[in-house]
Design an enzyme around this catalytic site. Structure first.
Site, mmCIF file in Angstrom:
data_model
loop_
_atom_site.group_PDB
_atom_site.id
_atom_site.type_symbol
_atom_site.label_atom_id
_atom_site.label_comp_id
_atom_site.label_asym_id
_atom_site.label_seq_id
_atom_site.Cartn_x
_atom_site.Cartn_y
_atom_site.Cartn_z
ATOM 1 C CE LYS A 187 -1.312 -0.391 5.018
ATOM 2 N NZ LYS A 187 -0.322 -2.412 5.051
ATOM 3 N NE ARG A 231 -1.608 1.470 12.698
ATOM 4 C CZ ARG A 231 -0.379 0.174 11.735
ATOM 5 N NH1 ARG A 231 -0.682 -0.164 11.291
ATOM 6 N NH2 ARG A 231 0.502 0.981 11.450
ATOM 7 N NE ARG A 234 8.544 -3.230 4.916
ATOM 8 C CZ ARG A 234 7.448 -3.340 5.634
ATOM 9 N NH1 ARG A 234 6.315 -2.602 4.563
ATOM 10 N NH2 ARG A 234 6.695 -3.494 6.954
ATOM 11 N NE ARG A 279 9.517 -2.065 9.426
ATOM 12 C CZ ARG A 279 8.157 -1.517 8.821
ATOM 13 N NH1 ARG A 279 8.105 -0.511 8.787
ATOM 14 N NH2 ARG A 279 7.318 -2.274 9.365
ATOM 15 N NE ARG A 291 3.833 -5.708 11.451
ATOM 16 C CZ ARG A 291 5.035 -5.023 10.527
ATOM 17 N NH1 ARG A 291 5.910 -5.414 9.496
ATOM 18 N NH2 ARG A 291 3.803 -3.892 10.110
#
Length: 209
Positions: free
Chosen positions: A13, A88, A123, A155, A166
């Site tokens: 996104k 969220r 990522r 990360r 998550r």
């Protein structure tokens, strides 16, 4: 246009929001980035958020909403904006409504959990300017460094077991927003494709831009 991008972590996104931002000439507002900005700038809400961040706690809804409100009041948002990572939860969305925010569209990027776990491991992020890259889908022209010159990092929450955790939170807390915005006639479903440009084409079509 005032647009929200929904999607599981790693669905892409942020990347699609960037392309829409360029196309429409409106800013992308990433909750994570504006919390960091507000903390760095020492705004009233930023200082409150800093206390939570420093002790590794989640920043409460009222503080996040306060920071979003501060950001939306800036002049570059006058012609519209894209919210990435907010709301969220349904209560956050209801608060956004109560603030008088009138949305044009809510785009939900749909990607399977298995593909997301695979994607997240590639990522890379910049600790300086918060720009994000991917070793396969969106490599930095500077290799292991960001375009600003800072070395890119992985990360901790991009580790596969953390990603699965998550995703569970996303499905329980954030996915109900699809029904919330669907009932308002604002939801646009976009099936994520293997190639970023194919997803972008579908995103533009869903938004009619």
């Amino acid at each position: 246009m005032k647009i929200i991008f929904l999607g599981a972590p790693g669905a892409g996104k942020g990347t699609q929001a960037e392309y829409v931002s360029e196309r429409l000439g409106i800013p992308t507002i990433s909750t994570g980035a504006i919390i960091r900005e507000a903390t760095k700038a020492g705004t009233e809400m930023g200082l409150v958020a800093k206390e939570y961040v420093e002790r590794g706690a989640l920043v409460p809804d009222d503080v996040v909403i306060g920071i979003v409100k501060e950001r939306l009041a800036k002049s570059d948002c006058d012609k519209g904006y894209i919210l990435d990572g907010f709301p969220r939860t349904v209560p956050q969305a209801e608060t956004l409504d109560a603030m008088g925010v009138k949305l044009d569209a809510v785009v939900s990027l749909e990607v399977s959990d298995e593909v997301i776990v695979e994607r997240m491991s590639g990522r890379r992020v910049c600790s300086n300017c918060s720009k994000s890259y991917h070793t396969v889908y969106k490599p930095s022209p500077n290799g292991d460094a960001c375009e600003c010159g800072t070395p890119l990092t992985v990360r901790a929450d991009d580790a596969p077991d953390v990603v699965r955790s998550r995703l569970t939170v996303y499905h329980s807390s954030t996915e109900p927003l699809k029904k919330f915005y669907g009932d308002k006639g604002l939801l646009r479903i976009v099936e994520g494709q293997d190639k970023v440009e194919d997803t972008t084409e579908r995103t533009f079509a869903a938004l009619g831009i």
